[in-house]
Design an enzyme around this catalytic site. Sequence first.
Site, PDB file in Angstrom:
ATOM      1  N   GLU A  19     -23.466  49.049  38.336  1.00 23.02           N
ATOM      2  CA  GLU A  19     -23.557  47.585  38.336  1.00 23.02           C
ATOM      3  C   GLU A  19     -22.356  47.002  37.603  1.00 23.02           C
ATOM      4  O   GLU A  19     -22.036  47.418  36.482  1.00 23.02           O
ATOM      5  CB  GLU A  19     -24.822  47.117  37.627  1.00 23.02           C
ATOM      6  CG  GLU A  19     -26.103  47.330  38.379  1.00 23.02           C
ATOM      7  CD  GLU A  19     -27.268  46.585  37.748  1.00 23.02           C
ATOM      8  OE1 GLU A  19     -28.190  46.222  38.484  1.00 23.02           O
ATOM      9  OE2 GLU A  19     -27.262  46.357  36.514  1.00 23.02           O
ATOM     10  N   CYS A  20     -21.696  46.042  38.209  1.00 21.48           N
ATOM     11  CA  CYS A  20     -20.612  45.279  37.590  1.00 21.48           C
ATOM     12  C   CYS A  20     -19.565  46.224  37.000  1.00 21.48           C
ATOM     13  O   CYS A  20     -18.804  46.841  37.732  1.00 21.48           O
ATOM     14  CB  CYS A  20     -21.167  44.316  36.549  1.00 21.48           C
ATOM     15  SG  CYS A  20     -20.041  42.950  36.169  1.00 21.48           S
TER      16      CYS A  20
END
Length: 437
Positions: free
Chosen positions: A328-329
């Site tokens: 994520e990210c």
Amino acid sequence: MTARGLIIAAPRSGSGKTSVTIGLLRAFARRGLTVGGAKSGPDYIDPGFHTAATGRPGVNLDSWAMHPALLASLAHGSIDGADLVIVESAMGLFDGIPAEPGRSGAAADLARLYGLPALLVLDVSGQSQTAAAIAKGFAVYDPAVRIAGVVLNRVASERHRRLAADAIEAIGLPVVGAVMRDPTLSLPERHLGLVQASEHKALEEFIERMADVMEKSLDLGAVLALAAPFLPPAGSTAHALAPPGQRIALAEDAAFTFLYPHLAGQWRRQGAELVPFSPLADEPPSEDCDACWLPGGYPELYAGRLAVALRFRTGMEHFAATRPVHGECGGFMVLGKTLEDANGKTHEMLGLLGHSTSFARRRMNLGYRQARLRSDCPLGGAGDTIRGHEFHYAQMLDDGADEPLADIFDGQGQRLGASGGRRGNVTGTFFHAIAQG
């Protein structure tokens, strides 16, 4: 004792809510109360400070991203064994997005849902009696949201305090204290907000100082009297994200820090075990795990170290050959081919996905997101909608040739396009998942 609750609110970010919240959490704990902290909205940094101040896990309560039953379940969990729960508002008290009633993401939703009063923190620098007009506006804006009292912040002098407090009390709102102006009371910040609690030097000393300030500046008895019974229903975890595996290898160090506390808690309650490892220490994911999760964080600050972490790289390649890996990210950035840091230097990343990202060419991407998954992955099944949040400054230099992971929509349902990538067992996206839609 029935748990009581109170929202710490303000007209905007930067008013001093976090400092007041941290100080009150510790000050009431000093008085022998069992105190819990919560954060409205998707901010993943402040719950860490709440945890440090109370010794109890912090939690996000997000009325937009969480189904009402899940929101109730997490709120109900926050009162378990607690005498007092202090909810810190994100941004301004009424700041959310246009949505169905009760699901805007604003802290005001929590006030309406659970009957929680708000203690309004007003930064009165540059004004005096005008503060009463602001307080009056808050008091009458929504009859379902009760402003129970006011804290004056960044007060310049006793005369300044008296002018503002007298005007506010004249409209019928109690002023329970005033914090004098002191630049050293501010928490350090960087591009994604506050420096996280785990990185804050002398964190315990800072929390103790905040408690000292609140004990000196506020009438704690009056603050406690403003709190109301907090009795959320038991709710349900039916809309919680399922754990991506039974034993989850979790990247955890200064480069990988943004895992929502409610996700870790829910996964453990569903029987999963989280097995941390540190990419910065050149550690690979444990071979006895059946899934690997790279959360968000600050890989752009450590890109050079990650690029030469050969045991980490080899271990990730071996793991991804047979088991699911999700990023994520920041984790998504590390899964890609290269990462350009703020100085324009390009560093080789894992190459498990084909994209390249840059932090040198910054542009803020911020807002609620709905992700409709194109295929089964650690977030859910094909066709599922996952609600979450996006907040980063990095940009894509090269999208690569991988299949997109999801179709992304904003909080109001406007399509933003395809997002993320999928290659074999590896998936990733800039989007932070919070709950099932």
